[in-house]
Scaffold this active site. Structure first.
Site, PDB file in Angstrom:
ATOM      1  N   TYR A 296      -3.334  15.356  -9.549  1.00  0.00           N
ATOM      2  CA  TYR A 296      -2.492  14.448 -10.327  1.00  0.00           C
ATOM      3  C   TYR A 296      -1.386  15.239 -11.024  1.00  0.00           C
ATOM      4  O   TYR A 296      -0.206  14.900 -10.938  1.00  0.00           O
ATOM      5  CB  TYR A 296      -3.349  13.697 -11.350  1.00  0.00           C
ATOM      6  CG  TYR A 296      -2.570  12.788 -12.265  1.00  0.00           C
ATOM      7  CD1 TYR A 296      -2.136  11.541 -11.826  1.00  0.00           C
ATOM      8  CD2 TYR A 296      -2.268  13.162 -13.566  1.00  0.00           C
ATOM      9  CE1 TYR A 296      -1.421  10.693 -12.664  1.00  0.00           C
ATOM     10  CE2 TYR A 296      -1.560  12.330 -14.413  1.00  0.00           C
ATOM     11  CZ  TYR A 296      -1.140  11.092 -13.952  1.00  0.00           C
ATOM     12  OH  TYR A 296      -0.430  10.272 -14.784  1.00  0.00           O
TER      13      TYR A 296
ATOM     14  N   ASP B  16       0.874  -1.168   0.000  1.00  0.00           N
ATOM     15  CA  ASP B  16       0.000   0.000   0.000  1.00  0.00           C
ATOM     16  C   ASP B  16       0.911   1.217   0.000  1.00  0.00           C
ATOM     17  O   ASP B  16       1.489   1.571   1.032  1.00  0.00           O
ATOM     18  CB  ASP B  16      -0.899  -0.007   1.234  1.00  0.00           C
ATOM     19  CG  ASP B  16      -1.777   1.231   1.330  1.00  0.00           C
ATOM     20  OD1 ASP B  16      -1.679   2.130   0.460  1.00  0.00           O
ATOM     21  OD2 ASP B  16      -2.568   1.301   2.292  1.00  0.00           O
TER      22      ASP B  16
ATOM     23  N   ILE C  12      -1.994   6.101 -22.145  1.00  0.00           N
ATOM     24  CA  ILE C  12      -2.252   4.666 -22.194  1.00  0.00           C
ATOM     25  C   ILE C  12      -3.692   4.407 -21.768  1.00  0.00           C
ATOM     26  O   ILE C  12      -4.163   4.967 -20.779  1.00  0.00           O
ATOM     27  CB  ILE C  12      -1.284   3.901 -21.257  1.00  0.00           C
ATOM     28  CG1 ILE C  12       0.155   4.125 -21.722  1.00  0.00           C
ATOM     29  CG2 ILE C  12      -1.628   2.421 -21.204  1.00  0.00           C
ATOM     30  CD1 ILE C  12       1.195   3.632 -20.753  1.00  0.00           C
TER      31      ILE C  12
ATOM     32  N   ASN D 120       6.039   3.828 -10.697  1.00  0.00           N
ATOM     33  CA  ASN D 120       5.014   3.918 -11.727  1.00  0.00           C
ATOM     34  C   ASN D 120       3.608   4.038 -11.160  1.00  0.00           C
ATOM     35  O   ASN D 120       2.679   4.371 -11.874  1.00  0.00           O
ATOM     36  CB  ASN D 120       5.103   2.699 -12.653  1.00  0.00           C
ATOM     37  CG  ASN D 120       4.186   2.811 -13.841  1.00  0.00           C
ATOM     38  OD1 ASN D 120       4.063   3.883 -14.434  1.00  0.00           O
ATOM     39  ND2 ASN D 120       3.517   1.739 -14.179  1.00  0.00           N
TER      40      ASN D 120
ATOM     41  N   LYS E 276       2.713  15.017 -10.259  1.00  0.00           N
ATOM     42  CA  LYS E 276       3.628  14.584 -11.319  1.00  0.00           C
ATOM     43  C   LYS E 276       4.664  15.677 -11.612  1.00  0.00           C
ATOM     44  O   LYS E 276       5.834  15.378 -11.874  1.00  0.00           O
ATOM     45  CB  LYS E 276       2.860  14.189 -12.581  1.00  0.00           C
ATOM     46  CG  LYS E 276       2.066  12.891 -12.415  1.00  0.00           C
ATOM     47  CD  LYS E 276       2.975  11.724 -12.095  1.00  0.00           C
ATOM     48  CE  LYS E 276       2.243  10.406 -12.069  1.00  0.00           C
ATOM     49  NZ  LYS E 276       3.157   9.261 -11.894  1.00  0.00           N
TER      50      LYS E 276
END
Length: 180
Positions: free
Chosen positions: A112, A19, A145, A46, A116
């Site tokens: 997000y 986790d 993706i 990742n 990043k």
């Protein structure tokens, strides 16, 4: 969602769960990996979570969840990996980022994008510190993706992402990862 087949992996690869929102599990993951493989050559950060919502409506919990997995976990993993990587003959850390780090993302994904972007900056700093130790530290920004995370975006936004791609499509998981 694709499943990873342990039998499809070559020797020297282990599949271990953790986790990544839990700092202790992040710290122990590297030790468990070294125990399973007898060493560590490459760390690939990742994992990510996509927190989706209007910026004005984001809660502290939303921000904390994005921070914990997308930025804090890679930092803790890079710290824990330093010593085993120093013993490797070809050590590397690869932090997977996103185009959102540079363009702010699309469709209300500010947490997000900011995490990043933070990972880009952390990567540069760690590269300067770990480079003299012989450890390569770099970012990788793969194409968009088709993943479970992407299904949370609207069809219109998914189409915008496809059109922005040089290939005019998104990549499939099987094009960039070993899955069965």
């Amino acid at each position: 969602e694709p499943t990873i087949s342990a039998t499809a992996f070559p020797d020297g690869v282990a599949v271990l769960g953790a986790d990544l929102a839990d700092p202790e599990e992040c710290r122990s993951l590297i030790g468990r990996t070294v125990d399973a493989l007898g060493g560590l050559d490459v760390l690939v950060n990742n994992a990510a979570v996509l927190v989706h919502g209007d910026f004005a409506e984001l809660s502290v919990s939303d921000l904390d969840r994005a921070w914990a997995v997308n930025l804090r976990a890679p930092v803790l993993l890079m710290q824990a990996a330093r010593e085993p990587l120093e013993r490797s003959t070809a050590p590397a850390i690869i932090n997977v980022i996103s185009a959102a780090a540079f363009n702010g993302g699309v469709d209300h994904v500010a947490p997000y994008a900011m995490t990043k972007a933070g990972l880009v900056t952390v990567t540069k700093s760690v590269a300067k510190e770990y480079g003299p130790l012989g450890i390569r530290v770099l970012c990788l920004s793969p194409p968009a993706i088709e993943s479970q995370m992407r299904t949370k975006l609207t069809d219109e936004v998914r189409e915008q992402i496809r059109n922005a791609s040089l290939l005019r499509r998104t990549a499939e998981v099987r094009e960039v990862a070993l899955v069965t």
